[in-house]
Scaffold this motif. Structure first.
Motif, PDB file in Angstrom:
ATOM      1  N   PHE A  61       0.976  -0.902  -0.090  1.00 30.36           N
ATOM      2  CA  PHE A  61       0.127   0.138  -0.406  1.00 30.36           C
ATOM      3  C   PHE A  61       1.308   1.175  -0.370  1.00 30.36           C
ATOM      4  N   ALA A  62       2.278   0.975   1.219  1.00 31.09           N
ATOM      5  CA  ALA A  62       2.936   2.461   0.959  1.00 31.09           C
ATOM      6  C   ALA A  62       3.456   2.659  -0.635  1.00 31.09           C
ATOM      7  N   LYS A  63       3.508   1.543  -1.101  1.00 30.34           N
ATOM      8  CA  LYS A  63       4.864   2.064  -2.843  1.00 30.34           C
ATOM      9  C   LYS A  63       3.967   2.174  -3.429  1.00 30.34           C
ATOM     10  N   LEU A  64       2.501   1.221  -3.399  1.00 31.46           N
ATOM     11  CA  LEU A  64       1.600   2.515  -4.508  1.00 31.46           C
ATOM     12  C   LEU A  64       0.818   3.618  -4.325  1.00 31.46           C
ATOM     13  N   GLY A  65       0.996   4.694  -3.005  1.00 31.56           N
ATOM     14  CA  GLY A  65       1.070   5.712  -2.707  1.00 31.56           C
ATOM     15  C   GLY A  65      -0.550   5.273  -2.053  1.00 31.56           C
ATOM     16  N   LEU A  66      -1.005   4.447  -1.292  1.00 33.00           N
ATOM     17  CA  LEU A  66      -2.655   3.686  -1.170  1.00 33.00           C
ATOM     18  C   LEU A  66      -2.534   4.409   0.429  1.00 33.00           C
ATOM     19  N   ILE A  67      -1.651   5.088   1.097  1.00 35.53           N
ATOM     20  CA  ILE A  67      -1.555   5.499   2.505  1.00 35.53           C
ATOM     21  C   ILE A  67      -1.778   6.946   2.458  1.00 35.53           C
ATOM     22  N   ASP A  68      -2.198   7.613   2.640  1.00 39.14           N
ATOM     23  CA  ASP A  68      -2.613   9.043   3.487  1.00 39.14           C
ATOM     24  C   ASP A  68      -1.674   9.994   4.684  1.00 39.14           C
ATOM     25  N   ALA A  69      -2.016   8.912   5.464  1.00 39.85           N
ATOM     26  CA  ALA A  69      -1.087   9.215   6.726  1.00 39.85           C
ATOM     27  C   ALA A  69      -0.734   8.003   7.500  1.00 39.85           C
ATOM     28  N   VAL A  70       0.537   8.275   7.863  1.00 41.76           N
ATOM     29  CA  VAL A  70       0.763   6.683   8.900  1.00 41.76           C
ATOM     30  C   VAL A  70       1.662   7.753  10.119  1.00 41.76           C
ATOM     31  N   ARG A  71       0.483   7.401  11.398  1.00 39.40           N
ATOM     32  CA  ARG A  71       1.183   7.594  12.602  1.00 39.40           C
ATOM     33  C   ARG A  71       2.159   6.252  13.380  1.00 39.40           C
ATOM     34  N   VAL A  72       3.249   6.342  13.640  1.00 40.03           N
ATOM     35  CA  VAL A  72       3.853   5.420  14.917  1.00 40.03           C
ATOM     36  C   VAL A  72       3.706   6.131  16.626  1.00 40.03           C
ATOM     37  N   VAL A  73       3.769   5.416  16.910  1.00 41.94           N
ATOM     38  CA  VAL A  73       3.208   5.790  18.564  1.00 41.94           C
ATOM     39  C   VAL A  73       3.913   4.609  19.567  1.00 41.94           C
ATOM     40  N   GLU A  74       4.769   4.393  20.056  1.00 41.08           N
ATOM     41  CA  GLU A  74       5.017   3.019  20.632  1.00 41.08           C
ATOM     42  C   GLU A  74       4.028   2.965  22.047  1.00 41.08           C
ATOM     43  N   TRP A  75       3.524   1.960  22.155  1.00 44.60           N
ATOM     44  CA  TRP A  75       1.732   1.609  23.740  1.00 44.60           C
ATOM     45  C   TRP A  75       2.730   0.769  24.064  1.00 44.60           C
ATOM     46  N   LEU A  76       2.431   1.012  25.237  1.00 44.34           N
ATOM     47  CA  LEU A  76       3.118   0.254  26.167  1.00 44.34           C
ATOM     48  C   LEU A  76       1.478  -0.280  27.288  1.00 44.34           C
ATOM     49  N   PRO A  77       1.330  -1.476  26.556  1.00 43.29           N
ATOM     50  CA  PRO A  77      -0.567  -2.625  27.865  1.00 43.29           C
ATOM     51  C   PRO A  77       0.552  -2.776  28.686  1.00 43.29           C
ATOM     52  N   VAL A  78      -0.344  -2.596  29.543  1.00 43.65           N
ATOM     53  CA  VAL A  78       0.148  -3.244  31.074  1.00 43.65           C
ATOM     54  C   VAL A  78      -1.223  -4.493  31.672  1.00 43.65           C
ATOM     55  N   MET A  79      -2.638  -4.531  30.386  1.00 43.96           N
ATOM     56  CA  MET A  79      -2.965  -5.596  30.875  1.00 43.96           C
ATOM     57  C   MET A  79      -3.377  -6.287  29.192  1.00 43.96           C
ATOM     58  N   GLY A  80      -4.125  -7.807  30.032  1.00 45.22           N
ATOM     59  CA  GLY A  80      -4.778  -8.230  28.610  1.00 45.22           C
ATOM     60  C   GLY A  80      -3.129  -8.794  27.976  1.00 45.22           C
ATOM     61  N   ALA A  81      -4.032  -9.206  26.698  1.00 45.95           N
ATOM     62  CA  ALA A  81      -2.967 -10.089  25.506  1.00 45.95           C
ATOM     63  C   ALA A  81      -1.310  -9.667  25.260  1.00 45.95           C
ATOM     64  N   PHE A  82      -1.486  -8.706  25.397  1.00 43.18           N
ATOM     65  CA  PHE A  82      -0.092  -7.707  24.749  1.00 43.18           C
ATOM     66  C   PHE A  82       0.987  -7.643  26.474  1.00 43.18           C
ATOM     67  N   ALA A  83       0.419  -7.313  27.735  1.00 40.50           N
ATOM     68  CA  ALA A  83       0.450  -6.914  28.385  1.00 40.50           C
ATOM     69  C   ALA A  83       2.400  -7.910  28.733  1.00 40.50           C
ATOM     70  N   GLU A  84       3.295  -8.102  29.063  1.00 37.92           N
ATOM     71  CA  GLU A  84       4.395  -7.977  29.238  1.00 37.92           C
ATOM     72  C   GLU A  84       4.448  -8.545  31.175  1.00 37.92           C
TER      73      GLU A  84
END
Length: 94
Positions: free
Chosen positions: A71-94
């Motif tokens: 999608f990026a190579k073809l210019g099909l994404i208007d904007a990208v936001r990358v944010v580090e995330w710190l899960p403290v509960m649930g499936a992705f919490a460490e």
């Protein structure tokens, strides 16, 4: 390894091309799921974008990786936001 939330923003003008190239985009993502890099991914129901959860060393290496998305190579994404995330509960919490 840190987890990052990646928000893609789409526009209606690219909807047809995204539908055409979705198999390549999802193939790229599936390979990253198999590698343990993508934890989860999916579009917003209103078609405005998508949320993708990645494991990456840092935001710079992730930003580089995102350029490989068909999608990026073809210019099909208007904007990208990358944010580090710190899960403290649930499936992705460490």
């Amino acid at each position: 390894m840190p987890i990052f939330a990646v928000h893609y923003t789409y526009s209606e003008s690219t909807a047809a091309d995204r539908a055409t190239h979705r198999p390549e985009h999802r193939g790229w993502l599936n390979a990253l799921v198999d590698a343990g890099t993508v934890l989860s991914s999916g579009p917003y129901p209103d078609g405005s974008g998508a949320l993708l959860l990645f494991r990456a060393e840092d935001s710079s290496s992730l930003t580089d990786l995102l350029t490989d998305d068909p999608f990026a190579k073809l210019g099909l994404i208007d904007a990208v936001r990358v944010v580090e995330w710190l899960p403290v509960m649930g499936a992705f919490a460490e």
